[in-house]
Design an enzyme around this catalytic site. Structure first.
Site, PDB file in Angstrom:
ATOM      1  CG  ASP A   1      -1.930  -0.922   1.295  1.00  0.00           C
ATOM      2  OD1 ASP A   1      -2.079  -1.768   0.432  1.00  0.00           O
ATOM      3  OD2 ASP A   1      -2.770  -0.898   2.294  1.00  0.00           O
TER       4      ASP A   1
ATOM      5  NE  ARG B   1      -3.475  -1.859  -4.407  1.00  0.00           N
ATOM      6  CZ  ARG B   1      -3.182  -2.108  -3.105  1.00  0.00           C
ATOM      7  NH1 ARG B   1      -3.028  -1.147  -2.517  1.00  0.00           N
ATOM      8  NH2 ARG B   1      -2.872  -3.467  -2.813  1.00  0.00           N
TER       9      ARG B   1
HETATM   10  P1  FDA Z   1     -13.973   8.612  -6.077  1.00  0.00           P
HETATM   11  O1  FDA Z   1     -13.777   9.007  -4.833  1.00  0.00           O
HETATM   12  O2  FDA Z   1     -14.062   9.777  -7.296  1.00  0.00           O
HETATM   13  O3  FDA Z   1     -15.527   7.739  -6.050  1.00  0.00           O
HETATM   14  C1  FDA Z   1     -16.023   7.218  -7.181  1.00  0.00           C
HETATM   15  C2  FDA Z   1     -17.498   6.409  -6.928  1.00  0.00           C
HETATM   16  O4  FDA Z   1     -17.079   5.416  -6.019  1.00  0.00           O
HETATM   17  C3  FDA Z   1     -18.007   7.341  -5.891  1.00  0.00           C
HETATM   18  O5  FDA Z   1     -19.067   8.373  -6.505  1.00  0.00           O
HETATM   19  C4  FDA Z   1     -18.899   6.576  -5.064  1.00  0.00           C
HETATM   20  O6  FDA Z   1     -20.198   5.915  -5.892  1.00  0.00           O
HETATM   21  C5  FDA Z   1     -18.061   5.273  -5.039  1.00  0.00           C
HETATM   22  N1  FDA Z   1     -17.236   5.311  -3.856  1.00  0.00           N
HETATM   23  C6  FDA Z   1     -15.756   5.859  -3.640  1.00  0.00           C
HETATM   24  N2  FDA Z   1     -15.439   5.719  -2.413  1.00  0.00           N
HETATM   25  C7  FDA Z   1     -16.698   5.197  -1.551  1.00  0.00           C
HETATM   26  C8  FDA Z   1     -16.827   4.791  -0.324  1.00  0.00           C
HETATM   27  N3  FDA Z   1     -15.838   5.091   0.726  1.00  0.00           N
HETATM   28  N4  FDA Z   1     -17.880   4.424  -0.023  1.00  0.00           N
HETATM   29  C9  FDA Z   1     -19.119   4.385  -0.878  1.00  0.00           C
HETATM   30  N5  FDA Z   1     -18.923   4.757  -2.280  1.00  0.00           N
HETATM   31  C10 FDA Z   1     -17.580   5.120  -2.580  1.00  0.00           C
HETATM   32  N6  FDA Z   1      -5.436   4.799  -1.277  1.00  0.00           N
HETATM   33  C11 FDA Z   1      -4.033   5.122  -0.961  1.00  0.00           C
HETATM   34  O7  FDA Z   1      -3.973   6.459  -0.476  1.00  0.00           O
HETATM   35  N7  FDA Z   1      -3.284   4.072  -0.834  1.00  0.00           N
HETATM   36  C12 FDA Z   1      -3.517   2.784  -0.910  1.00  0.00           C
HETATM   37  O8  FDA Z   1      -2.671   1.834  -1.038  1.00  0.00           O
HETATM   38  C13 FDA Z   1      -4.891   2.409  -1.573  1.00  0.00           C
HETATM   39  N8  FDA Z   1      -5.310   1.140  -2.082  1.00  0.00           N
HETATM   40  C14 FDA Z   1      -6.381   1.111  -2.430  1.00  0.00           C
HETATM   41  C15 FDA Z   1      -6.678  -0.244  -2.956  1.00  0.00           C
HETATM   42  C16 FDA Z   1      -7.858  -0.325  -3.837  1.00  0.00           C
HETATM   43  C17 FDA Z   1      -8.095  -1.896  -4.410  1.00  0.00           C
HETATM   44  C18 FDA Z   1      -8.809   0.513  -3.894  1.00  0.00           C
HETATM   45  C19 FDA Z   1     -10.118   0.613  -4.694  1.00  0.00           C
HETATM   46  C20 FDA Z   1      -8.616   1.802  -3.504  1.00  0.00           C
HETATM   47  C21 FDA Z   1      -7.480   2.246  -2.866  1.00  0.00           C
HETATM   48  N9  FDA Z   1      -7.087   3.163  -2.043  1.00  0.00           N
HETATM   49  C22 FDA Z   1      -5.735   3.661  -1.646  1.00  0.00           C
HETATM   50  C23 FDA Z   1      -8.119   4.348  -1.993  1.00  0.00           C
HETATM   51  C24 FDA Z   1      -8.339   5.368  -2.910  1.00  0.00           C
HETATM   52  O9  FDA Z   1      -7.007   6.092  -2.901  1.00  0.00           O
HETATM   53  C25 FDA Z   1      -9.436   6.170  -2.809  1.00  0.00           C
HETATM   54  O10 FDA Z   1      -9.525   6.895  -1.690  1.00  0.00           O
HETATM   55  C26 FDA Z   1     -10.635   5.331  -3.095  1.00  0.00           C
HETATM   56  O11 FDA Z   1     -10.502   4.196  -3.865  1.00  0.00           O
HETATM   57  C27 FDA Z   1     -11.915   6.045  -3.592  1.00  0.00           C
HETATM   58  O12 FDA Z   1     -11.676   6.919  -4.749  1.00  0.00           O
HETATM   59  P2  FDA Z   1     -12.223   6.281  -6.109  1.00  0.00           P
HETATM   60  O13 FDA Z   1     -11.109   6.296  -6.965  1.00  0.00           O
HETATM   61  O14 FDA Z   1     -13.060   5.149  -5.940  1.00  0.00           O
HETATM   62  O15 FDA Z   1     -12.994   7.437  -6.712  1.00  0.00           O
END
Ligand code: FDA
Length: 331
Positions: free
Chosen positions: A155, A205
């Site tokens: 991570d 990732r």
């Molecule tokens: P965005 O925040 O724009 O969300 C897009 C849509 O997804 C939202 O409109 C909603 O519908 C849905 N959604 C997103 N988050 C949600 C929540 N918490 N609850 C409900 N719905 C939600 N970060 C980091 O700093 N270090 C890391 O190592 C990792 N590792 C990691 C692994 C994996 C497999 C994932 C998917 C994510 C991470 N993250 C992470 C977290 C990442 O940085 C980020 O904060 C989240 O994925 C939310 O961002 P989105 O890309 O989903 O987009």
């Protein structure tokens, strides 16, 4: 309410010209700030309605809960990544215990016949205490997961750890190619970090980034983070001929659709990318991608130390707070 552009300052995502979303922004800052509070953690983790609401994102606190969840995902054609919650450990003994636990996880997923990988936070392995100690712990995990032909994920934590985490990754990558690292699209530096990593043919990732960072080092506007994500992802996908592998780790369907178009237009080999999402978030999207033949993995978190991680999930989508408070009144 007026509609404004989505922004992220140190206060988190917000719509620039809207009072309502300025409130959202403040809530996010409070949640990310609260994630570091030992006092709140102590209380929240004993509060039944908070515990009930966490179960939406976490199948349980025990490894067996995570294994059962991974089994259910596998039945739907979705792979798993297991992560034991915890961060910023304060003693070498705790880091050794985390390492021992992950060795047990690798044995358990093997015994269960699961298509599962593990993901570790460097500070859980002792990065904040002693980078050398952290490397030794990581090395043990890397050797064991390599024997099982499984990728080990690192991570990426808050900006203070990025340099050390990258150094750790580069060193581990020389030992085995079966290691992947998370990079955060909200950091300005990630483009340069990618320049340095791509020639190595690495497994990445790509995430947007989950921590509270200053606009001096991270894009303050959500639209810019999204655009940077798209640009960086395309760069990695374009390097697939040179060994780069990408985990498209987002729940953002607009980005996912844009990248799917790029993948199809540029004939990116299916073996060089996967989608990765968090357990309990946007399950229909996960299932739709899996059903269309795309490779999907779900990151399943478990463990007792869930408070800071849960605060970050709430901060990503403050509407989740409503869900949490609904659990005040269980049916
Ligand atoms: P965005 O925040 O724009 O969300 C897009 C849509 O997804 C939202 O409109 C909603 O519908 C849905 N959604 C997103 N988050 C949600 C929540 N918490 N609850 C409900 N719905 C939600 N970060 C980091 O700093 N270090 C890391 O190592 C990792 N590792 C990691 C692994 C994996 C497999 C994932 C998917 C994510 C991470 N993250 C992470 C977290 C990442 O940085 C980020 O904060 C989240 O994925 C939310 O961002 P989105 O890309 O989903 O987009």
């Amino acid at each position: 309410m007026s509609r404004g552009r989505l922004c992220k300052s140190t206060a988190g995502w917000s719509e620039a010209s809207s009072d309502g979303t300025r409130v959202v922004s403040i809530i996010r800052t409070l949640l990310l700030g609260a994630s570091g509070s030992a006092w709140l953690r102590e209380r929240a983790t004993k509060t039944p309605f908070v515990m009930r609401s966490v179960s939406r994102f976490m199948p349980g606190e025990r490894l067996d809960d995570a294994i059962d969840a991974a089994r259910r995902e596998q039945a739907q054609g979705i792979g798993a990544i297991l992560t034991h919650l915890g961060e910023n450990l304060t003693t070498a003994a705790e880091a050794a215990e985390v390492t021992r636990h992950y060795l047990e996880v690798l044995d358990a997923v093997d015994a269960a016949g699961l298509e599962a990988q593990i993901s570790v936070k460097p500070t859980q392995l002792g990065l904040g205490l002693d980078p050398e100690l952290c490397y030794r712990n990581l090395q043990r995990l890397l050797d064991r997961s390599g024997e099982r032909h499984r990728v080990l994920w690192m991570d990426m934590e808050s900006a203070a750890y990025v340099d050390d985490t990258l150094a750790l990754f580069r060193r581990a990558r020389e030992r085995s190619p079966l290691i992947g690292i998370a990079l955060q699209a909200y950091l300005y530096r990630t483009e340069r970090d990618l320049d340095a990593l791509l020639p190595l043919g690495v497994t990445i990732r790509l995430v947007k980034g989950a921590y509270l960072e200053s606009p001096r080092i991270a894009y303050p506007k959500k639209a810019d983070v999204d655009e940077n994500y798209y640009r960086l992802a395309c760069r990695i996908l374009n390097e697939s001929g040179h060994g780069a592998v990408l985990h498209i780790a987002t729940h953002d369907s607009t980005l996912i659709d844009r990248l799917a178009e790029h993948i199809d237009t540029c004939h990116v080999p299916a073996s060089t990318y996967e989608y990765a999402m968090l357990y309990g978030i946007r399950q229909p999207l996960q299932q739709r991608l899996a059903a269309s033949g795309r490779r999907v993995r779900v990151l399943i978190s478990y463990g007792e130390y869930w408070f800071p991680w849960y605060m970050r999930r709430l901060a990503e989508r403050p509407a989740n707070l409503l869900f949490m408070f609904r659990n005040l009144f269980p049916r």
